[in-house]
Design a protein around this motif. Structure first.
Motif, PDB file in Angstrom:
ATOM      1  N   THR A  46      42.007  37.556  35.035  1.00 31.71           N
ATOM      2  CA  THR A  46      41.775  36.138  34.737  1.00 31.71           C
ATOM      3  C   THR A  46      42.262  35.843  33.316  1.00 31.71           C
ATOM      4  O   THR A  46      42.060  36.633  32.403  1.00 31.71           O
TER       5      THR A  46
ATOM      6  N   GLY B 295      37.454  39.001  31.356  1.00 35.20           N
ATOM      7  CA  GLY B 295      36.702  40.079  30.709  1.00 35.20           C
ATOM      8  C   GLY B 295      37.410  40.630  29.480  1.00 35.20           C
ATOM      9  O   GLY B 295      36.788  41.266  28.627  1.00 35.20           O
TER      10      GLY B 295
ATOM     11  N   ASP C 277      31.040  49.557  47.797  1.00 37.67           N
ATOM     12  CA  ASP C 277      31.808  50.133  48.911  1.00 37.67           C
ATOM     13  C   ASP C 277      32.514  51.415  48.485  1.00 37.67           C
ATOM     14  O   ASP C 277      32.945  52.211  49.317  1.00 37.67           O
TER      15      ASP C 277
HETATM   16  N1  LIG Z   1      36.640  48.537  46.142  1.00 36.62           N
HETATM   17  C1  LIG Z   1      36.377  47.379  45.540  1.00 36.62           C
HETATM   18  N2  LIG Z   1      37.275  46.858  44.679  1.00 36.62           N
HETATM   19  C2  LIG Z   1      36.963  45.681  44.099  1.00 36.62           C
HETATM   20  C3  LIG Z   1      35.756  44.981  44.359  1.00 36.62           C
HETATM   21  N3  LIG Z   1      35.755  43.844  43.626  1.00 36.62           N
HETATM   22  C4  LIG Z   1      36.919  43.827  42.944  1.00 36.62           C
HETATM   23  N4  LIG Z   1      37.648  44.925  43.220  1.00 36.62           N
HETATM   24  C5  LIG Z   1      38.978  45.274  42.675  1.00 36.62           C
HETATM   25  O1  LIG Z   1      38.845  45.403  41.277  1.00 36.62           O
HETATM   26  C6  LIG Z   1      39.991  44.884  40.606  1.00 36.62           C
HETATM   27  C7  LIG Z   1      39.577  43.819  39.595  1.00 36.62           C
HETATM   28  O2  LIG Z   1      38.999  42.724  40.283  1.00 36.62           O
HETATM   29  P1  LIG Z   1      38.830  41.283  39.584  1.00 36.62           P
HETATM   30  O3  LIG Z   1      37.996  40.451  40.483  1.00 36.62           O
HETATM   31  O4  LIG Z   1      40.144  40.761  39.168  1.00 36.62           O
HETATM   32  O5  LIG Z   1      38.023  41.710  38.255  1.00 36.62           O
HETATM   33  P2  LIG Z   1      37.570  40.744  37.061  1.00 36.62           P
HETATM   34  O6  LIG Z   1      36.241  41.239  36.622  1.00 36.62           O
HETATM   35  O7  LIG Z   1      37.645  39.324  37.482  1.00 36.62           O
HETATM   36  O8  LIG Z   1      38.679  41.058  35.958  1.00 36.62           O
HETATM   37  P3  LIG Z   1      39.142  40.113  34.701  1.00 36.62           P
HETATM   38  O9  LIG Z   1      39.624  38.841  35.291  1.00 36.62           O
HETATM   39  O10 LIG Z   1      40.226  40.891  34.027  1.00 36.62           O
HETATM   40  O11 LIG Z   1      37.932  39.940  33.818  1.00 36.62           O
HETATM   41  C8  LIG Z   1      40.920  44.341  41.705  1.00 36.62           C
HETATM   42  O12 LIG Z   1      41.881  45.335  41.970  1.00 36.62           O
HETATM   43  C9  LIG Z   1      39.998  44.169  42.894  1.00 36.62           C
HETATM   44  O13 LIG Z   1      40.690  44.335  44.125  1.00 36.62           O
HETATM   45  C10 LIG Z   1      34.828  45.562  45.286  1.00 36.62           C
HETATM   46  O14 LIG Z   1      33.745  45.055  45.597  1.00 36.62           O
HETATM   47  N5  LIG Z   1      35.198  46.760  45.844  1.00 36.62           N
END
Ligand SMILES: Nc1nc2c(ncn2[C@@H]2O[C@H](COP(=O)(O)OP(=O)(O)OP(=O)(O)O)[C@@H](O)[C@H]2O)c(=O)[nH]1
Length: 219
Positions: A41, A67, A125
């Motif tokens: 983000t 983040g 998961d």
């Molecule tokens: N296995 C798994 N991967 C996840 C899950 N949630 C997010 N991811 C993975 O983690 C990574 C980061 O996910 P984001 O949702 O972009 O993380 P964020 O906290 O928003 O990151 P920033 O925007 O940089 O702050 C991606 O590759 C997602 O596919 C989950 O519940 N399980």
């Protein structure tokens, strides 16, 4: 915006280290999908979802913050008007858990005293990863969790926060997370009306504590 479309409007802000899954949690809840190859983000983003709770329409304005450290000054400015904060870490990443005290200091410094905060351990998961079995070998189960549930629960308790473990990927506890928060916020709002005390306009001050929140299902 007219007040006629909803009974309550709440602002929920997601915070926590980069990559813990904040965007994926928001997308899962608001759009029902797990976005493939979700990029980081930039600054902040927001989505709206209206839910119905016990016959009342609740409009949730959900702010997803970056983040990454370099966006911190932008994201901090979104804390103040938040009714609730979802402090997220990744259960398979010790580092994201170790940074929580730093996030709590941010909350104390920038959020309203009445803010409701919930700690969320995401990516459950990934608890067990099936490694490709060698021919003739049994399938290996590998523990990916780096932060034990009890440790996280104790930390959350010590900071008067609720605790929930989720998977944005598998949709585990994602609805519960947002709906429980909405219930809590409704309860607070009703209580405030009873007290005739408009906390929505309260100003942040020194030496704040994070308010304890109970959960819909327990009351
Ligand atoms: N296995 C798994 N991967 C996840 C899950 N949630 C997010 N991811 C993975 O983690 C990574 C980061 O996910 P984001 O949702 O972009 O993380 P964020 O906290 O928003 O990151 P920033 O925007 O940089 O702050 C991606 O590759 C997602 O596919 C989950 O519940 N399980």
């Amino acid at each position: 915006m007219s007040m006629e479309d909803y009974d309550y409007l709440f602002k929920i802000v997601l915070i926590g280290n980069a990559g813990v899954g904040k965007t994926c949690l928001v997308r899962r809840f608001t759009q029902g999908l797990f976005p493939p190859g979700q990029g980081a983000t930039i600054g902040v983003d927001f989505m709206i979802k209206t839910v119905e709770i016990k016959g009342e329409k609740v409009k949730l304005q959900i702010w997803d913050t970056a983040g990454q450290e370099r966006f911190r000054s932008i994201t901090q400015s979104y804390y103040r008007s938040a009714n609730a904060l979802i402090l997220t870490y990744d259960i398979t990443c010790e580092d994201s858990f170790r940074c929580l005290p730093e996030w709590l200091r941010e909350i104390e410094q920038y959020a309203n005293t009445t803010v409701v905060t919930i700690l969320v351990g995401n990516k459950i998961d990934l608890l067990f990863l099936l490694s490709p079995p060698l021919p003739g070998n049994k399938i290996d189960l590998v523990e990916k969790r780096e932060v034990m549930r009890q440790r996280a629960e104790e930390f959350a308790n010590s900071q008067s926060m609720l605790y929930l473990e989720t998977s944005a990927k598998e949709s585990d506890n994602v609805e519960k997370l947002f709906l429980d928060l909405a219930c809590e916020l409704i309860r607070d709002a009703k209580q405030n009306t009873l007290d005739n005390n408009d906390t929505a306009n309260a100003m942040p001050g020194e030496g704040k504590t994070i308010s304890y929140l109970g959960c819909c299902s327990t009351n």
